[in-house]
Design an enzyme around this catalytic site. Sequence first.
Site, PDB file in Angstrom:
ATOM      1  N   LYS A  31     -33.368  34.053  -6.408  1.00 46.76           N
ATOM      2  CA  LYS A  31     -34.560  34.410  -5.642  1.00 46.76           C
ATOM      3  C   LYS A  31     -35.362  33.151  -5.360  1.00 46.76           C
ATOM      4  CE  LYS A  31     -38.221  36.479  -7.491  1.00 46.76           C
ATOM      5  NZ  LYS A  31     -39.310  35.515  -7.090  1.00 46.76           N
ATOM      6  N   GLU A  43     -38.990  31.672  -3.159  1.00 46.46           N
ATOM      7  CA  GLU A  43     -40.269  32.069  -2.587  1.00 46.46           C
ATOM      8  C   GLU A  43     -40.495  31.391  -1.236  1.00 46.46           C
ATOM      9  OE1 GLU A  43     -43.509  31.478  -5.262  1.00 46.46           O
ATOM     10  OE2 GLU A  43     -42.591  32.637  -6.893  1.00 46.46           O
ATOM     11  N   ASP A  51     -34.579  33.616 -10.857  1.00 49.77           N
ATOM     12  CA  ASP A  51     -35.588  32.896 -10.097  1.00 49.77           C
ATOM     13  C   ASP A  51     -35.259  31.413 -10.074  1.00 49.77           C
ATOM     14  OD1 ASP A  51     -37.665  34.103  -8.716  1.00 49.77           O
ATOM     15  OD2 ASP A  51     -38.834  34.502 -10.524  1.00 49.77           O
ATOM     16  N   GLU A  89     -44.946  40.909  -2.621  1.00 50.74           N
ATOM     17  CA  GLU A  89     -45.880  40.912  -3.738  1.00 50.74           C
ATOM     18  C   GLU A  89     -47.318  40.763  -3.259  1.00 50.74           C
ATOM     19  OE1 GLU A  89     -46.845  38.638  -7.992  1.00 50.74           O
ATOM     20  OE2 GLU A  89     -45.064  38.084  -6.828  1.00 50.74           O
ATOM     21  N   ASP A 146     -39.300  33.474 -13.223  1.00 48.08           N
ATOM     22  CA  ASP A 146     -39.988  32.291 -13.727  1.00 48.08           C
ATOM     23  C   ASP A 146     -41.309  32.653 -14.398  1.00 48.08           C
ATOM     24  OD1 ASP A 146     -41.422  32.963 -11.468  1.00 48.08           O
ATOM     25  OD2 ASP A 146     -41.314  30.983 -10.537  1.00 48.08           O
ATOM     26  N   SER A 147     -41.666  33.939 -14.348  1.00 51.74           N
ATOM     27  CA  SER A 147     -42.819  34.426 -15.110  1.00 51.74           C
ATOM     28  C   SER A 147     -42.638  34.221 -16.606  1.00 51.74           C
ATOM     29  CB  SER A 147     -43.059  35.913 -14.815  1.00 51.74           C
ATOM     30  OG  SER A 147     -41.855  36.660 -14.919  1.00 51.74           O
TER      31      SER A 147
END
Length: 330
Positions: free
Chosen positions: A132, A134, A102, A199, A63-64
């Site tokens: 993925k 978070e 993501d 991270e 999602d970056s």
Amino acid sequence: MSVSKFSSDPPPASGGLSLPKVTMPALGEMKRQGKPISALTAYDYPTACLVDEAGVDLILVGDSLAMVVLGHENTLAITVDEMLHHTRAVRRAVRRALVVADMPFGSYHGAIGEAVANAVRFVKEAGAEAVKIEGPRVELVRALVEAEVPVIGHLGLTPQSVHRMGGYRVQARTVDAVLQLQADAFALAHAGADAIVLEGIPREAAAAITAALPVPTIGIGAGPDCDGQILVFHDLVNLTSAPAAKFVRRYGDASALFRSAVEHYREDVEHHAFPSDAESYHLPEAARRLFQVDRGHEDAHDADAVMNADAIVNSDAVVNIDAREEMNQA
């Protein structure tokens, strides 16, 4: 128009041997064998081709892309549909690497059933081989595993929590915080997560978690002791305008390369140096002779004008055929 051709076969290794397809169980085997896992982000077809051909094990459609591709201030604005769009493009390019998508902010923060449905879309519609998420969302991981969706966890500095954290700050800086992070990692692994991204945490914390955890850890800003490493592609090749984080290593300067190429192109256009005669299509000799008319004979008969008009029409067809043949032969 540009025509690119890519092989449908897996990319060869540096030694010329074909590399096997990377699967989620293969990542676990790599941890057991002590073989480091290489991971990198990609957001489009040509970049994914390059990353896959280079032999990288895992490609994350992160999602970056909200920041480095779409220009948002953080990752929160990206939507499910946008992530699906980019995941499809990456999946078309990849032959060997494991493709992970993501799940964007808001797509798994409500009811578990809705989150699972969104995750299924990434596998069914976009071809992702894992998603993925978070945070220590243990119940969601269990539900995803039950739905046959492989999942990778993400702990430590979680960018979707930027507002709660008060910015992008290093996490787990106390003993209690490290113990909580380790407990969260174990809970995710026992719930069925196949790997954990760590991270923005101290090296010592990442090393301890990696040594104790039964599944691979993939670090980004977590030191060299994780089972694998991941970076954002645009950071790796200096395609971002923001200052690099401490953990980023520049392996190339694509910004300088692209800027130089674009400036050179602009200068050539301004000085009539591009395109050259060699880069232009030409009429056949007979048609060229018809165009070599003495401009002083402006009072030519109408019949001559009709003949020349017919020649122009016919020559257009010849030029187009010639262009297609040249491009097909290129």
